[in-house]
Write a protein that holds these residues in place. Structure first.
Motif, PDB file in Angstrom:
ATOM      1  N   SER A 604       0.957  -1.094  -0.047  1.00 20.56           N
ATOM      2  CA  SER A 604       0.085  -0.069  -0.065  1.00 20.56           C
ATOM      3  C   SER A 604       0.945   1.417   0.189  1.00 20.56           C
ATOM      4  O   SER A 604       2.089   1.230   0.318  1.00 20.56           O
ATOM      5  N   ALA A 605       0.227   2.446  -0.315  1.00 18.14           N
ATOM      6  CA  ALA A 605       0.958   3.518  -0.331  1.00 18.14           C
ATOM      7  C   ALA A 605       1.581   3.950   1.071  1.00 18.14           C
ATOM      8  O   ALA A 605       2.719   4.601   1.048  1.00 18.14           O
ATOM      9  N   LYS A 606       0.921   3.663   2.163  1.00 19.58           N
ATOM     10  CA  LYS A 606       1.322   3.897   3.476  1.00 19.58           C
ATOM     11  C   LYS A 606       2.760   3.221   3.907  1.00 19.58           C
ATOM     12  O   LYS A 606       3.457   3.948   4.398  1.00 19.58           O
ATOM     13  N   HIS A 607       2.616   2.032   3.599  1.00 14.67           N
ATOM     14  CA  HIS A 607       3.699   1.083   3.645  1.00 14.67           C
ATOM     15  C   HIS A 607       5.011   1.588   2.665  1.00 14.67           C
ATOM     16  O   HIS A 607       6.254   1.619   3.121  1.00 14.67           O
ATOM     17  N   ARG A 608       4.627   2.062   1.457  1.00 15.13           N
ATOM     18  CA  ARG A 608       5.504   2.274   0.434  1.00 15.13           C
ATOM     19  C   ARG A 608       6.410   3.677   1.067  1.00 15.13           C
ATOM     20  O   ARG A 608       7.585   3.470   1.068  1.00 15.13           O
ATOM     21  N   ASP A 609       5.505   4.448   1.475  1.00 19.69           N
ATOM     22  CA  ASP A 609       6.249   5.796   1.883  1.00 19.69           C
ATOM     23  C   ASP A 609       7.092   5.571   3.117  1.00 19.69           C
ATOM     24  O   ASP A 609       8.154   5.877   3.331  1.00 19.69           O
ATOM     25  N   ALA A 610       6.882   4.537   3.851  1.00 24.64           N
ATOM     26  CA  ALA A 610       7.411   4.409   5.259  1.00 24.64           C
ATOM     27  C   ALA A 610       8.671   3.776   5.103  1.00 24.64           C
ATOM     28  O   ALA A 610       9.592   4.219   5.749  1.00 24.64           O
ATOM     29  N   ILE A 611       8.637   2.706   4.128  1.00 22.42           N
ATOM     30  CA  ILE A 611       9.892   2.326   3.836  1.00 22.42           C
ATOM     31  C   ILE A 611      10.812   3.013   2.995  1.00 22.42           C
ATOM     32  O   ILE A 611      12.265   3.078   3.299  1.00 22.42           O
ATOM     33  N   LEU A 612      10.383   3.782   1.904  1.00 21.89           N
ATOM     34  CA  LEU A 612      11.487   4.418   1.116  1.00 21.89           C
ATOM     35  C   LEU A 612      11.536   5.903   1.723  1.00 21.89           C
ATOM     36  O   LEU A 612      12.782   6.595   1.444  1.00 21.89           O
ATOM     37  N   LYS A 613      11.043   6.573   2.419  1.00 26.03           N
ATOM     38  CA  LYS A 613      11.206   7.755   2.862  1.00 26.03           C
ATOM     39  C   LYS A 613      11.983   8.151   4.348  1.00 26.03           C
ATOM     40  O   LYS A 613      12.013   9.268   4.578  1.00 26.03           O
ATOM     41  N   SER A 614      12.292   6.963   4.850  1.00 25.76           N
ATOM     42  CA  SER A 614      13.085   7.123   6.080  1.00 25.76           C
ATOM     43  C   SER A 614      14.266   6.314   5.817  1.00 25.76           C
ATOM     44  O   SER A 614      14.331   5.341   5.225  1.00 25.76           O
ATOM     45  N   ASN A 615      15.517   6.818   6.541  1.00 26.31           N
ATOM     46  CA  ASN A 615      16.577   5.841   6.652  1.00 26.31           C
ATOM     47  C   ASN A 615      16.301   4.677   7.524  1.00 26.31           C
ATOM     48  O   ASN A 615      17.061   3.520   7.469  1.00 26.31           O
ATOM     49  N   PHE A 616      15.343   4.831   8.727  1.00 22.77           N
ATOM     50  CA  PHE A 616      14.856   3.751   9.474  1.00 22.77           C
ATOM     51  C   PHE A 616      13.351   3.584   9.338  1.00 22.77           C
ATOM     52  O   PHE A 616      12.834   4.679   9.818  1.00 22.77           O
ATOM     53  N   SER A 617      12.816   2.527   9.259  1.00 22.33           N
ATOM     54  CA  SER A 617      11.306   2.260   9.567  1.00 22.33           C
ATOM     55  C   SER A 617      11.159   1.003   9.955  1.00 22.33           C
ATOM     56  O   SER A 617      12.062   0.044   9.765  1.00 22.33           O
ATOM     57  N   ALA A 618       9.913   0.878  10.708  1.00 22.26           N
ATOM     58  CA  ALA A 618       9.803  -0.377  11.240  1.00 22.26           C
ATOM     59  C   ALA A 618       8.209  -0.609  11.364  1.00 22.26           C
ATOM     60  O   ALA A 618       7.453   0.423  11.591  1.00 22.26           O
ATOM     61  N   TYR A 619       7.632  -1.895  11.339  1.00 30.85           N
ATOM     62  CA  TYR A 619       6.301  -2.118  11.510  1.00 30.85           C
ATOM     63  C   TYR A 619       5.825  -3.254  11.998  1.00 30.85           C
ATOM     64  O   TYR A 619       6.537  -4.245  12.005  1.00 30.85           O
ATOM     65  N   PHE A 620       5.076  -3.507  13.048  1.00 26.33           N
ATOM     66  CA  PHE A 620       4.462  -4.556  13.717  1.00 26.33           C
ATOM     67  C   PHE A 620       3.199  -4.676  13.973  1.00 26.33           C
ATOM     68  O   PHE A 620       2.428  -3.643  14.253  1.00 26.33           O
ATOM     69  N   SER A 621       2.522  -5.792  13.339  1.00 29.81           N
ATOM     70  CA  SER A 621       1.026  -6.069  13.681  1.00 29.81           C
ATOM     71  C   SER A 621       1.041  -7.154  14.747  1.00 29.81           C
ATOM     72  O   SER A 621       1.031  -8.346  14.477  1.00 29.81           O
ATOM     73  N   ALA A 622       0.367  -6.890  15.801  1.00 31.53           N
ATOM     74  CA  ALA A 622       0.370  -7.646  17.070  1.00 31.53           C
ATOM     75  C   ALA A 622      -0.638  -8.672  16.718  1.00 31.53           C
ATOM     76  O   ALA A 622      -0.575  -9.750  17.140  1.00 31.53           O
ATOM     77  N   LYS A 623      -1.761  -8.150  16.319  1.00 35.88           N
ATOM     78  CA  LYS A 623      -2.786  -8.936  15.950  1.00 35.88           C
ATOM     79  C   LYS A 623      -2.557 -10.209  15.063  1.00 35.88           C
ATOM     80  O   LYS A 623      -3.139 -11.305  15.202  1.00 35.88           O
ATOM     81  N   ARG A 624      -1.712 -10.068  14.211  1.00 39.16           N
ATOM     82  CA  ARG A 624      -1.350 -11.122  13.119  1.00 39.16           C
ATOM     83  C   ARG A 624      -0.486 -12.162  14.009  1.00 39.16           C
ATOM     84  O   ARG A 624      -0.508 -13.295  13.520  1.00 39.16           O
ATOM     85  N   LEU A 625       0.008 -11.734  14.900  1.00 41.36           N
ATOM     86  CA  LEU A 625       0.992 -12.820  15.632  1.00 41.36           C
ATOM     87  C   LEU A 625       0.007 -13.541  16.529  1.00 41.36           C
ATOM     88  O   LEU A 625       0.473 -14.602  17.257  1.00 41.36           O
ATOM     89  N   ALA A 626      -0.993 -13.019  17.248  1.00 41.84           N
ATOM     90  CA  ALA A 626      -1.805 -13.597  18.218  1.00 41.84           C
ATOM     91  C   ALA A 626      -2.408 -14.966  17.531  1.00 41.84           C
ATOM     92  O   ALA A 626      -2.701 -15.101  16.403  1.00 41.84           O
TER      93      ALA A 626
END
Length: 693
Positions: A604-626
């Motif tokens: 998605s555009a949200k994750h695309r921008d998060a990855i490409l526009k910063s020198n460091f970025s991270a994401y975690f979905s706790a629900k998917r690990l449950a």
């Protein structure tokens, strides 16, 4: 800190969540404060009312921890007498000899505070409108009037008291004369006070305190008579019991009395005696030797000496504390923290909580024991810093920033002069992943700046060694060549947890011949499912390493990708070099799709921008690990249920770094609020309630 003081501090910090803006006491914070924490009541009152807070588990817990004599009088936190319509502060003020941890709170009804102390049997003095309460050694102080309340917890610094001139003036041991032998001359050290050290105990052994007699307790060995059992052979014949030989036990070593430096040991010495001559009596093998003969010694002289040292130090600290507090309530014209431009710049009306540190480098050196770093300046070049908490309607955000020196800022700009490889997005499917972490740095710039960073860290005490090490580092490494093999940007994708069937070897004992046999078994083990992507330009060295691994049977060539085959690998690992990217992962099907250009990406555009526009970025979905954490024999079933409940209640978490602005480096972490939650504060309390259940 005594029980009442703990309750008072807890109350002050919790009450801030219920206030609105009235008198602001920031002008009372001294200009030389090392750190300041600001809690905005007016922001929080909009998110949760006083009445709502009283019904939460925290509100009930606060009232429940109050002394029994007070519980009947305090039915709500409003009864503490604190003004719930202002801002609360914590600040630290310190110098080379003492550190003051202070809490500053506005007062609404000083009479209620008076009653709170009286009902708790805490005596305080009254001087005009000023009330003062001191603990037993005057290192904890609560002072209040009709306008404000100040709580101070002071602690002396050992680095100050260990100075020879200070020790001599106060009549303390001369730390410079302490040797390892003297420091270990006593086995018993009084540890009831923070200021007491083993060195103190060793050097004060000759203090003129009466020594109580040594108390000795001895237990004699218990003798057991074991009846000889008649043994029966497989043939059915009985045989007489074998003659029992005397079992030899080592004699217990001598136990010497714990002595001080100027004290002589007793002439008589204690032993644990074991009778090895009588073949009919043996010691119980399940009982340690120490249970048969034990000396318990009380070195009263050392204990009294340690108490004396602690009293001297506390008296000195108490005098400083009283002086500091006495001037606080005077209407003088001293400079406040508002004269510090950096602090004023950190003020944010939208932040519910703000923590500000005047100098990160000095703060670490002040608060961490000197023995840990031993002169090494880990944060050389790091200046002021701040952290801000925002509790919003649809998210929780924590922003942080730190000011760097000109030299450090220049190095950061060079190192961060790279973007994440856009090709990485061709191998991201956000429907499958549980989280990711991306970073980008310039490998060549990092290798060039690394020696300078090491010099700044170690140069103060190891200048010659640091210079030689950094020169050797630069000589051996070709920064340009390394930066082509590993360019410096990477993406780690976490797809959750999976169970693998693992083959392992173990031993089984043959009951007939008592020999061990090697057997192969299988078991299920939980391991992470991940994919790592690293950009590369020159693969010649990598190809040589792969060929060497294949030759040594450590790497299996699967034609288009490779498998690492070694028993030491905790999980199956596959890797490939494709499209200018090094791929390392645990899913063989995913690796085949990548090398065959069949991978289905979705970003998605949200994750695309998060990855490409910063020198460091991270994401975690706790629900998917449950629900994916295996309920094996090690995991507590009830704890697993609570963990899954917590994971399901958490929103998506994002981290990112921002671009450098001048000399300021900043970043942010945020968590989305579920749609059913009213706001961030109530959401945090709901999570806390679930954890407490």
């Amino acid at each position: 800190m005594n029980h009442f003081s703990k309750c008072a501090v807890t109350a002050i910090f919790s009450i801030v969540a219920l206030g609105a803006n009235a008198q602001n006491l920031v002008h009372k914070i001294p200009a030389d404060a090392k750190a300041v924490v600001t809690l905005k009541g007016d922001n929080l009152i909009e998110l949760m009312s006083v009445k709502e807070f009283n019904t939460t588990f925290l509100g009930k817990k606060m009232l429940g921890k109050m002394p029994e004599s007070v519980k009947g009088q305090t039915k709500t936190i409003e009864d503490f007498g604190i003004n719930l319509s202002s801002v609360f502060y914590y600040y630290n003020q310190s110098n080379d000899s003492v550190s003051y941890n202070c809490v500053l709170a506005p007062v609404k009804n000083s009479g209620q505070i008076d009653d709170l102390f009286k009902q708790s049997d805490k005596k305080f003095t009254v001087n005009a409108q000023l009330r003062s309460f001191y603990n037993h050694d005057s290192t904890e102080v609560v002072v209040w009037n009709d306008e404000m309340l100040l709580f101070v917890k002071s602690s002396g610094k050992e680095s100050y008291f260990s100075r020879p001139e200070v020790s001599k003036r106060l009549g303390l041991p001369d730390y410079s004369l302490i040797t390892d032998t003297a420091a270990t001359a006593t086995d018993s050290v009084y540890v009831g006070n923070d200021y007491t050290t083993t060195a103190d105990a060793a050097m004060t052994a000759a203090e003129p305190y009466p020594e109580a007699p040594v108390v000795r307790k001895k237990k004699t060995a218990v003798r057991k008579h074991k009846k000889a059992a008649v043994r029966q052979h497989k043939s059915g014949h009985h045989s007489l019991p074998k003659h029992k030989t005397s079992k030899k036990y080592p004699k217990r070593k001598k136990i010497k009395k714990a002595i001080s430096i100027d004290e002589q040991p007793f002439k008589d010495e204690s032993y644990a005696i074991v009778d090895t001559a009588n073949s009919d009596s043996i010691m119980d093998e399940n009982v340690p030797v120490s249970a048969y003969a034990q000396d318990i010694e009380i070195d009263t002289a050392t204990i009294n000496a340690n108490k004396r040292i602690a009293a001297i130090k506390n008296k000195e600290v108490a005098s400083w504390t009283k002086k500091m507090v006495s001037g606080f309530f005077l209407k003088d014209k001293r400079n406040s923290i508002l004269s510090n431009k950096d602090f004023v710049k950190s003020i944010d009306e939208k932040a519910e909580v703000t923590a500000w540190i005047a100098n990160t480098e000095k703060a670490v050196l002040d608060f961490m024991p000197t023995a840990i770093f031993k002169g090494i300046n880990v944060l050389n070049g790091y200046g002021s810093a701040n952290v801000k908490l925002y509790l919003e309607k649809d998210a929780i955000r924590i922003g942080s920033s730190i000011t760097l020196s000109n030299e450090m800022a220049e190095a950061f700009i060079k190192i961060n002069n790279r973007k994440v490889n856009k090709k990485f997005l061709n191998y991201v499917n956000e429907d499958k992943l549980t989280g990711y972490m991306a970073y980008a740095l310039d490998t060549k710039a990092y290798l060039q700046e690394y020696p300078k960073l090491i010099n700044r860290m170690y140069g103060s005490i190891y200048k010659d060694e640091a210079d030689m090490a950094t020169d050797l580092f630069s000589l051996l490494l070709d920064e340009e060549a390394v930066s082509k093999v590993i360019k410096g940007d990477a993406l780690f994708i976490f797809n959750g947890l999976k169970q693998n069937e693992v083959t392992y070897k173990t031993y089984e004992y043959n009951e007939d011949n008592f020999e061990k046999d090697t057997v192969t078994k299988t078991k299920k083990e939980t391991s992470p499912d991940f994919l790592l992507l690293v950009s590369t330009e020159d693969t010649r060295l990598l190809n040589k390493l792969i060929a060497y691994g294949v030759k040594k049977n450590v790497v299996k060539d699967q034609h288009s990708y490779y498998e690492i085959s070694t028993l030491k690998t905790p999980m199956p690992l596959y890797f490939a070099i494709h499209d200018g990217i090094i791929f390392v992962g645990t899913n063989v099907d995913e690796m085949k799709q990548i090398v065959n250009n069949q991978y289905q990406a979705k970003v998605s555009a949200k994750h695309r921008d998060a990855i490409l526009k910063s020198n460091f970025s991270a994401y975690f979905s706790a629900k998917r690990l449950a629900g994916k954490i295996p309920a094996n024999g090690v995991t507590n079933p009830q704890q697993l249920i609570k963990t899954n409940t917590l994971l399901n209640s958490l929103g998506d978490i994002y981290l990112k770094s921002n671009q450098m602005k001048g000399n300021v480096f900043s970043g942010e972490i945020s968590m989305d609020i579920p749609a059913k939650q009213e706001n961030a504060l109530k959401y945090l309390f709901s999570i806390a309630e679930d954890v407490e259940k």
